[in-house]
Design a protein around this motif. Structure first.
Motif, PDB file in Angstrom:
ATOM      1  N   UNK A 281      41.779  -3.517  13.201  1.00  0.00           N
ATOM      2  CA  UNK A 281      40.677  -3.581  12.528  1.00  0.00           C
ATOM      3  C   UNK A 281      40.108  -5.376  13.276  1.00  0.00           C
ATOM      4  N   UNK A 282      39.142  -4.953  13.056  1.00  0.00           N
ATOM      5  CA  UNK A 282      38.140  -6.023  12.589  1.00  0.00           C
ATOM      6  C   UNK A 282      38.040  -6.821  11.590  1.00  0.00           C
ATOM      7  N   UNK A 283      37.766  -8.133  11.667  1.00  0.00           N
ATOM      8  CA  UNK A 283      37.851  -9.423  11.170  1.00  0.00           C
ATOM      9  C   UNK A 283      36.380  -8.901  10.093  1.00  0.00           C
ATOM     10  N   UNK A 284      37.029  -9.455   8.337  1.00  0.00           N
ATOM     11  CA  UNK A 284      35.346  -8.461   8.041  1.00  0.00           C
ATOM     12  C   UNK A 284      34.284  -9.575   8.574  1.00  0.00           C
ATOM     13  N   UNK A 285      32.410  -9.247   8.732  1.00  0.00           N
ATOM     14  CA  UNK A 285      32.054  -9.884   8.891  1.00  0.00           C
ATOM     15  C   UNK A 285      31.735  -9.554  10.380  1.00  0.00           C
ATOM     16  N   UNK A 286      32.437  -9.505  10.932  1.00  0.00           N
ATOM     17  CA  UNK A 286      32.810  -9.089  12.416  1.00  0.00           C
ATOM     18  C   UNK A 286      31.375  -9.120  13.292  1.00  0.00           C
ATOM     19  N   UNK A 287      30.838  -8.301  12.244  1.00  0.00           N
ATOM     20  CA  UNK A 287      29.480  -7.145  12.683  1.00  0.00           C
ATOM     21  C   UNK A 287      28.717  -7.768  11.595  1.00  0.00           C
ATOM     22  N   UNK A 288      27.831  -8.135  12.155  1.00  0.00           N
ATOM     23  CA  UNK A 288      26.724  -9.949  10.995  1.00  0.00           C
ATOM     24  C   UNK A 288      25.364  -9.890  11.937  1.00  0.00           C
ATOM     25  N   UNK A 289      24.449  -9.080  11.268  1.00  0.00           N
ATOM     26  CA  UNK A 289      24.479  -8.460  10.277  1.00  0.00           C
ATOM     27  C   UNK A 289      24.563  -6.887  10.154  1.00  0.00           C
ATOM     28  N   UNK A 290      25.808  -6.843   9.184  1.00  0.00           N
ATOM     29  CA  UNK A 290      26.132  -5.094   9.215  1.00  0.00           C
ATOM     30  C   UNK A 290      24.858  -4.297   9.321  1.00  0.00           C
ATOM     31  N   UNK A 291      25.479  -3.399  10.441  1.00  0.00           N
ATOM     32  CA  UNK A 291      24.598  -2.376  11.335  1.00  0.00           C
ATOM     33  C   UNK A 291      24.257  -1.786   9.850  1.00  0.00           C
ATOM     34  N   UNK A 292      24.211  -1.436   9.170  1.00  0.00           N
ATOM     35  CA  UNK A 292      23.996  -0.524   7.619  1.00  0.00           C
ATOM     36  C   UNK A 292      23.357  -0.888   6.949  1.00  0.00           C
ATOM     37  N   UNK A 293      21.803  -1.173   6.925  1.00  0.00           N
ATOM     38  CA  UNK A 293      21.358  -2.112   5.309  1.00  0.00           C
ATOM     39  C   UNK A 293      21.773  -1.403   4.566  1.00  0.00           C
ATOM     40  N   UNK A 294      22.251  -0.764   4.178  1.00  0.00           N
ATOM     41  CA  UNK A 294      22.894  -0.230   2.557  1.00  0.00           C
ATOM     42  C   UNK A 294      24.283  -0.943   2.971  1.00  0.00           C
ATOM     43  N   UNK A 295      24.903  -1.667   3.823  1.00  0.00           N
ATOM     44  CA  UNK A 295      26.545  -2.031   3.342  1.00  0.00           C
ATOM     45  C   UNK A 295      26.331  -3.342   3.927  1.00  0.00           C
ATOM     46  N   UNK A 296      26.298  -4.561   2.937  1.00  0.00           N
ATOM     47  CA  UNK A 296      26.407  -6.070   3.385  1.00  0.00           C
ATOM     48  C   UNK A 296      27.595  -6.404   3.273  1.00  0.00           C
ATOM     49  N   UNK A 297      27.780  -7.275   4.710  1.00  0.00           N
ATOM     50  CA  UNK A 297      28.614  -7.971   4.788  1.00  0.00           C
ATOM     51  C   UNK A 297      29.582  -8.873   3.400  1.00  0.00           C
TER      52      UNK A 297
END
Length: 318
Positions: A57-73
């Motif tokens: 698992x990556x840490x929460x919010x590793x992908x910032x901004x979230x790659x999917x605009x429907x799913x925020x961090x």
């Protein structure tokens, strides 16, 4: 079932492709997780030889901004109590599929309103069938086999850019399996390393901010040949370091379903578990150093009665 039929022996689906419903019973909502039998789990324990673990698992919010605009961090909130003696915390805007994730069988249907094994949209919304809690109660544990796409492409002398929508063919996956020295067995958890994870780590903020609106990610091609191959090796799951297992963007134009967006076949028809945006680079580095491209994967999805997805909560033991 002791033996699954070949793809071409499955009945034709009413909306295209072949349909793998009811092989495990009329009311089944585990799908290919059924292949993770006690015998196969026991056999996978023999792959743990060195006693090393690789959290996936990556840490929460590793992908910032979230790659999917429907799913925020998520936003982390801290609660201090008893004058600093104890702490609690909670998260706002937590999307289980915002980072390293599982897609449940309720995530994508074979056709609009029609999900794995004939489950209806109303049944999914009511939490009656196909939600993540089925896998949570069963547990996901078995043999992981690692496919190292960047190393395979280098070995083949081919140009490969993990920052594009490179579409991996069946021949590419076969070459990766050969590179890893593995032979697929029923129930395998296929770990697909595309290099997207490390490409992302090396990008600048300007590129990351553009991804939610113009995302390109490598992955498997969305074709019937790919669906046939993945079914015929009878894997339980395919998990990846990329955005969607399959190359992105997908195609949603009229007349392309169910092969423009392969989730419709893999999840909606086959009942296959898909994992996305997993942290695989440490595991792959070890595979390259040791030449051992298999291990035991263990995951405990969230106990969410109506959950559509879950954090990966996964580790590979070697």
């Amino acid at each position: 079932m002791s033996e699954l039929p070949k793809y071409d022996d499955l009945p034709e689906g009413p909306h295209g492709g072949r349909l793998a419903w009811h092989l495990f019973g009329e009311d089944d909502d585990l799908g290919l997780v059924n292949l993770l039998t006690p015998e196969r789990v026991s056999e996978a324990t023999k792959l743990v030889r060195r006693g090393v673990s690789f959290p996936l698992d990556h840490a929460h919010a590793y992908y910032d901004p979230a790659p999917n605009i429907k799913r925020g961090n998520p936003t982390h909130n801290l609660l201090v109590a008893r004058e600093g003696l104890s702490l609690d915390d909670y998260y706002d805007d937590f999307f289980p599929q915002g980072g390293s994730q599982w897609d449940s069988l309720a995530h994508v249907g074979y056709a609009p309103g029609l999900y794995y094994n004939g489950t209806t949209l109303e049944q999914v919304k009511a939490g009656e069938r196909n939600t993540i809690i089925g896998w949570a109660r069963h547990g996901i544990a078995g043999r992981a086999v690692v496919l190292d796409i960047p190393a395979t492409m280098q070995r083949l002398g081919r140009d490969y850019d993990p920052g594009t929508d490179s579409r991996l063919t069946v021949d590419d996956l076969r070459a990766a399996a050969e590179h890893s020295g593995i032979e697929h067995r029923p129930g395998d958890l296929v770990v697909l390393y595309t290099g997207f994870e490390q490409w992302y780590a090396g990008t600048g903020r300007d590129i990351r901010e553009g991804l939610p609106h113009d995302l390109a990610s490598p992955g498997i091609e969305a074709t019937e040949e790919m669906a046939r191959y993945l079914w015929d090796i009878h894997c339980t799951a395919i998990v990846s370091d990329n955005y969607s297992v399959e190359a992105w963007p997908a195609t949603f134009e009229d007349g392309t379903a169910p092969f423009g967006f392969l989730h419709q076949m893999l999840i909606g028809s086959f009942g296959m578990a898909l994992g996305e945006l997993w942290h695989l680079s440490d595991l792959v580095e070890d595979c390259r150093e040791t030449g051992v491209y298999e291990g035991m994967l263990v995951s405990t999805p969230m106990m969410a009665p109506k959950g559509i997805g879950s954090t990966a909560n996964a580790v590979v033991l070697k």
